[in-house]
Motif scaffolding. Structure first.
Motif, PDB file in Angstrom:
ATOM      1  N   GLN A 364       4.486  20.681  46.210  1.00 18.12           N
ATOM      2  CA  GLN A 364       5.372  21.820  45.995  1.00 18.12           C
ATOM      3  C   GLN A 364       4.693  22.879  45.140  1.00 18.12           C
ATOM      4  N   GLN A 367       2.185  24.763  47.298  1.00 18.90           N
ATOM      5  CA  GLN A 367       2.864  25.682  48.202  1.00 18.90           C
ATOM      6  C   GLN A 367       3.379  26.911  47.458  1.00 18.90           C
ATOM      7  N   SER A 368       3.915  26.701  46.264  1.00 17.08           N
ATOM      8  CA  SER A 368       4.417  27.826  45.473  1.00 17.08           C
ATOM      9  C   SER A 368       3.287  28.759  45.070  1.00 17.08           C
ATOM     10  N   GLN A 369       2.161  28.181  44.673  1.00 15.04           N
ATOM     11  CA  GLN A 369       1.016  28.997  44.290  1.00 15.04           C
ATOM     12  C   GLN A 369       0.475  29.780  45.477  1.00 15.04           C
ATOM     13  N   THR A 372       2.723  32.845  46.179  1.00  9.38           N
ATOM     14  CA  THR A 372       2.660  33.941  45.215  1.00  9.38           C
ATOM     15  C   THR A 372       1.263  34.524  45.079  1.00  9.38           C
TER      16      THR A 372
END
Length: 381
Positions: A364, A367-369, A372
């Motif tokens: 997770q 994926q978040s990095q 953004t």
């Protein structure tokens, strides 16, 4: 990872990061015990002083064991004798191998908190980004998802930051010849691992005394026992040698290969949510096989367990896995054969869930990095 000694979930000390390694986190399924001569077979019960300079030189049973190892594995007897004579008796190893005090409650919430925490997730995401190509290659070849491999390395050694500082020769010699009383004798297992250590050193041209690892003899980033290194480690980058201490591609490939050899099924979830039967008798029936998948989905439903819709499409067997939370109510999952395969790396359902949840948290974060990153890259300062 890693052949390790089977220990129950009752041993829930924090592994590596606080106590080097616990035997609960050192459990693999290759328990090939071999028969040694009587003099070498019986572990010494003599008291051992807390003196790390006490060696096995002059111990008749140690030299008998050295000769047996040499004969069994086709090694030079003088070479094995010479190294085993220099091995040190480690009272710290004898203490660490003992089980947790009687009455120690299992606590999944506390165990989980040691691993699914911000720094470990952050370092896991960094590890994933740096080695994404090798993680993809391992998944393509062996079917083991990146998050499982990353979760194992994170739980085992904090991404290489805690690989153990014991001389493995000393640790395995101590547990082979001076296994402490007060718990089930596992000296036969460690004798096999000691022999495998000499095989590893001979095949790789290493000094057996140069290898460092856990107090139970596990090595490298994946914490493979010597027998697991010899059987399952792979030269994943094709450089002509296997290095589980410094070569991350070899580590990634070896973990995935190990799990594949123990039955990992490509594309199968590790577990499903579950609400166990409220009736204690029905719940006990599902819990009886422990973590071994033994019941169909319909057999779960017939006993009035609740499963989500995704689980009802599962055609394999399931296990009702109970994770105790101290004085609080237990947690439960319905484990598939892939959950069981994870416990072949370490015979602990708590360990398997920590690997799964750390891997998921790292995935997770990655994926978040990634989502953004374009925004960050476009900013001006």
């Amino acid at each position: 990872m890693s052949d390790t000694c089977p220990m129950p979930d009752t041993l829930l000390r924090p592994p590596r990061s606080s106590l080097a390694l616990t035997l609960a986190s050192l459990v693999l399924a290759s328990l090939v015990a071999w028969t040694a001569p009587a003099a070498a077979r019986a572990p010494s019960k003599r008291p051992v002083a807390d003196n790390t300079e006490l060696t096995y030189a002059g111990r008749a049973e140690a030299m008998a064991l050295a000769d047996e190892i040499a004969q069994r594995h086709g090694l030079d007897a003088a070479w094995v004798r010479g190294h085993l004579a220099q091995a040190r008796v480690l009272p710290a190893v004898q203490r660490l191998v003992m089980p947790a005090p009687a009455g120690t409650a299992k606590d999944w919430a506390a165990y989980r908190a040691r691993f699914i925490e911000p720094r470990r997730v952050r370092l896991g995401a960094q590890f994933w980004r740096e080695h994404a190509a090798w993680l993809r290659k391992a998944e393509q070849l062996y079917g083991v998802p990146a998050e499982i491999v990353v979760g194992i390395i994170g739980v085992e050694t904090f991404y290489g930051r805690h690989m153990g500082g014991f001389r493995v020769l000393d640790a395995l010699a101590t547990l082979s010849l001076d296994f402490p009383s007060g718990r089930r004798d596992r000296s036969a297992f460690f004798r096999e691992e000691l022999g495998q250590l000499f095989v590893l050193a001979a095949s790789e041209g290493l000094d057996p005394a140069s290898l460092r690892g856990s107090y139970a003899g596990a090595l490298g980033l994946p914490q493979f026992m010597p027998s697991s290194w010899n059987r399952y480690a792979v030269d994943f980058d094709g450089d002509g040698r296997v290095d589980l201490h410094n070569n991350v591609p070899d580590v990634i490939g070896s973990i995935a290969h190990y799990l594949a050899e123990f039955g990992w099924t490509r594309g199968l979830p590790t577990h499903f949510e579950v609400r166990p039967p409220e009736d204690a008798t029905r719940r006990a029936e599902l819990l009886a096989p422990d973590i071994v998948p033994s019941f169909t989905v319909q057999e779960f439903l017939d006993r009035q367990a609740w499963l989500p819709e995704a689980a009802t499409e599962h055609t394999g067997l399931l296990a009702l896995v109970e994770l105790q939370n101290g004085k609080q109510a237990p947690s439960y999952v319905a484990g598939t054969s892939n959950f069981y395969t994870l416990t072949r790396y370490n015979w602990s359902s708590y360990y398997a869930m920590a690997v799964i949840e750390l891997g998921a948290a790292v995935a997770q974060a990655v994926q978040s990095q990634a989502a953004t990153a374009p925004l960050s890259a476009g900013r001006t300062h």
